[in-house]
Design an enzyme around this catalytic site. Sequence first.
Site, PDB file in Angstrom:
ATOM      1  N   HIS A 364       0.808  -1.215   0.000  1.00 48.86           N
ATOM      2  CA  HIS A 364       0.000   0.000   0.000  1.00 48.86           C
ATOM      3  C   HIS A 364       0.842   1.266   0.000  1.00 48.86           C
ATOM      4  CE1 HIS A 364      -3.323  -2.779   0.453  1.00 48.86           C
ATOM      5  NE2 HIS A 364      -3.989  -1.833  -0.157  1.00 48.86           N
ATOM      6  N   GLU A 610     -11.686  -9.939  -6.007  1.00 50.21           N
ATOM      7  CA  GLU A 610     -10.241  -9.976  -5.790  1.00 50.21           C
ATOM      8  C   GLU A 610      -9.759 -11.303  -5.215  1.00 50.21           C
ATOM      9  OE1 GLU A 610      -9.168  -6.612  -3.345  1.00 50.21           O
ATOM     10  OE2 GLU A 610     -10.794  -6.937  -1.932  1.00 50.21           O
ATOM     11  N   ASP A 634      -5.035  -7.511  -5.567  1.00 50.52           N
ATOM     12  CA  ASP A 634      -5.200  -8.730  -4.777  1.00 50.52           C
ATOM     13  C   ASP A 634      -5.496  -9.932  -5.645  1.00 50.52           C
ATOM     14  OD1 ASP A 634      -4.677  -8.154  -2.070  1.00 50.52           O
ATOM     15  OD2 ASP A 634      -6.456  -6.885  -2.032  1.00 50.52           O
ATOM     16  N   CYS A 681     -10.355  -1.434 -10.323  1.00 47.87           N
ATOM     17  CA  CYS A 681      -9.754  -0.342  -9.549  1.00 47.87           C
ATOM     18  C   CYS A 681      -8.376  -0.689  -9.016  1.00 47.87           C
ATOM     19  CB  CYS A 681     -10.681   0.075  -8.407  1.00 47.87           C
ATOM     20  SG  CYS A 681     -11.074  -1.265  -7.275  1.00 47.87           S
TER      21      CYS A 681
HETATM   22  C1  PEP Z   1      -6.965  -4.259  -5.201  1.00 48.16           C
HETATM   23  O1  PEP Z   1      -6.778  -5.238  -4.474  1.00 48.16           O
HETATM   24  O2  PEP Z   1      -6.724  -4.258  -6.416  1.00 48.16           O
HETATM   25  C2  PEP Z   1      -7.491  -3.003  -4.648  1.00 48.16           C
HETATM   26  C3  PEP Z   1      -7.875  -2.030  -5.428  1.00 48.16           C
HETATM   27  O3  PEP Z   1      -7.533  -2.872  -3.300  1.00 48.16           O
HETATM   28  P1  PEP Z   1      -6.270  -2.691  -2.337  1.00 48.16           P
HETATM   29  O4  PEP Z   1      -5.062  -2.402  -3.200  1.00 48.16           O
HETATM   30  O5  PEP Z   1      -6.582  -1.569  -1.415  1.00 48.16           O
HETATM   31  O6  PEP Z   1      -6.170  -4.002  -1.652  1.00 48.16           O
HETATM   32 MG    MG Z   2      -7.627  -5.324  -2.501  1.00 43.82          MG
END
Ligand code: PEP
Ligand code: MG
Length: 761
Positions: A364, A610, A634, A681
Amino acid sequence: MLTTLRRIVLEFSQNSDLQSALLRMVTQVKSAMDTDCCSVYLADYQNQHFILTASDGLAEKSFGQTTVGFAEGLVGLVGQREEPIKIADAKNHPHFIHAPEVEEEELVAFLGAPIIHQRKVLGVLTIQQKISRGFNEDEEAFLVTLSVQLATAIANAEARGVLGKQQDNGKWLKQLQGIAGAPGIALGPMITIQPKADLRSVSLEKLDVSSDQTIQIELFENAVEETRADFRQMSIKLSDIIQDDSLTIFEFYKQLLEPANLGHEILDKIHQGWNAQSALKLVIDHYIVKFEALDDPYLRERVTDIRDLGNRLLFNLQQQSQLNTQFPDQFILVAEDVTASMLAEYQHKGLQAIVSFCGSNNSHAAILARALDLPAIMGIESIPLGQLNNQVAIVDGYSGELFIAPHQNLKNEYQLLIQEELTLTKKVREVTHLPTMTQDGRSIQLLLNAGLSLGFEHSKHSGATGIGLYRTEILFMNRSCFPTEQEQTNLYKEVLEAFPQQAVTMRTLDVGGDKSLPYFPIGEDNPFLGWRGIRITLDHPEIFLVQVRAMIRASYQTNNLEIMLPMISNVMEVDESIRLINQAYFELSSEFFLDDGQVLSRPKIGIMLEVPSVIFQLEELAQRVDFFSVGSNDLTQYLLAVDRNNPRVADLYDSYHPAVLRALNTIAQESAKHLVPLSLCGELASEPAGALLLLAMGYDKLSMNPHNIPKIKWVIRHIDYQRSKIILSHALSFATAKQVHSYLNEQLEQLGLGGFVRAGM
Ligand code: PEP
Ligand code: MG
């Protein structure tokens, strides 16, 4: 044998000087294996040879002098074959070469094992004996085990050693390779930040003779004061909620802090020459060991309190050192583990780029760096932070290279690239307010990923048509307890009101994995496979309900809220979440006095795709929710079984892996069949090649950080939908991710879009 092995490795890694560590190690190995000679040869890739670096048995004058080509001699053979080789009579082996200066005339038998770190041969460890004999399996196993364990220590020691060396001109240049975390280039001084307060990570350090102990005493006394104040605050806050005697724990803490207790022991250690952090660690560790040995279970339990107290004191000590750090106008932040909260803290204070020893390109922190348009290098080999502080460096976020104290020529080259980048950025901004449409008229919506940093004024002007993913975690971080319903409502209202005419998709709390809350610790061996996202919030409906209520309350006037559920792996989680959302909605509807006859609208509910299991249940899921959004970050991690946060397996994490691309394509086809609106996303949406493929697959919306919107809009506006479909069908036919990448790079170059995937235009 295991104890001997552990002792050798431990002593090796504790010695800060590589040469003397190697010398000690060869003597220990020679004695442990009862042989006549043990030597280590380190690889020099620039000159393509091994250098005899240390030995107990060969002539000392040859250390650092005698070299063996990568393709020469028995040492070269071990390096080339990357496996142990044992030879009873080495002199008669066809690969044997004679180097008179090492004086090995009497040594006959040979056993060599390669030292390999991350697939790279760092050196060769050998033992030799005067009598001709075959080494046995146990000896071979011992040497192999030892070299495997030494490899990491040697890699780290080499990094430290080279960094310490001065070059002729008084400057040194060192190039370290990490993982490209966020694109872009930065040049400037590095500022290092201490790891998060954990006494286990403090390395013991004595003050040098000239240092002033009174400064350390002052630091410690201030930290004690701060910690006392923290406890006062906490007991005041909690006394409204807790009436029983659990609050006496704070009294226990305060007593421990008294000069008569821990305080004076720590001061004693400082007087003995330790710095404040080391003194604290020594005393706390001593008490932990003492309490752990007690019979009384109640007192044994106090170990946790002592550790907690120690970490709180350490935190306040670190805060003080941080206060003393001078931040230049512009700087590169370097830390053991750069966290999302560090980025949030420094983003407005001249932060230019980040370098993190931990993490990978989909951690993150890296995602946030991309959102903030900051170049980032992740998972770089660990070197003492102190050596980097205030050094000038170049961060190449495209290649993952960090150049420390670079020469002027290199600086000039990179200055040029920085200029070219600026020109490119300016050029793509021209399309910000134009429609996202291909040259043959196919449209796709570009939405924003927001929430990783507070404040997103600039996002409103990014050219996006709504928020596709609002991550709510940051509000829950950097505090000492869960935010209240009112606090959450206020923040969500701001977000919803910033985009009153457009849909805002808010994701319910997705902590766990690499996102933790200081007041809600989750210790797990496999955090990404454990208690994360919806699993936590369904186990704690009180957290979920408060958040959902806050979201719905916040949307009262704008009516533009959509709720998205993270980490869904089965249908029951969806049913249960919908039940709770309905409960919150009906409760609020009856609580709200809607004077103007307006009704509180029920938000649309969607899920993140995911976890791979959902790909096989899209039909059942489609019957329950209003939209799907693929979390490709994910999905890639779970489909390929590669921890997105682990730099060791970063090479295997690839969203262009044929299996991931085919899964994404299946999701698009199935969602269209069941008439469910589909977005993506994850980070893939903000990559030119990714966006091109997703457009061709039929995704309706792509959601990304605001800085990438103009770039992706530019890409879409410069391609042809029909051509993208042809590119997709080729991309889906390859067997390996490598083939996919080289094909897509070639296509982007042909389309004149190559400047988006490498440094330079
Ligand atoms: C993902 O897993 O692609 C996502 C958008 O969520 P995060 O990166 O916050 O896990
Ligand atoms: Mg995610």
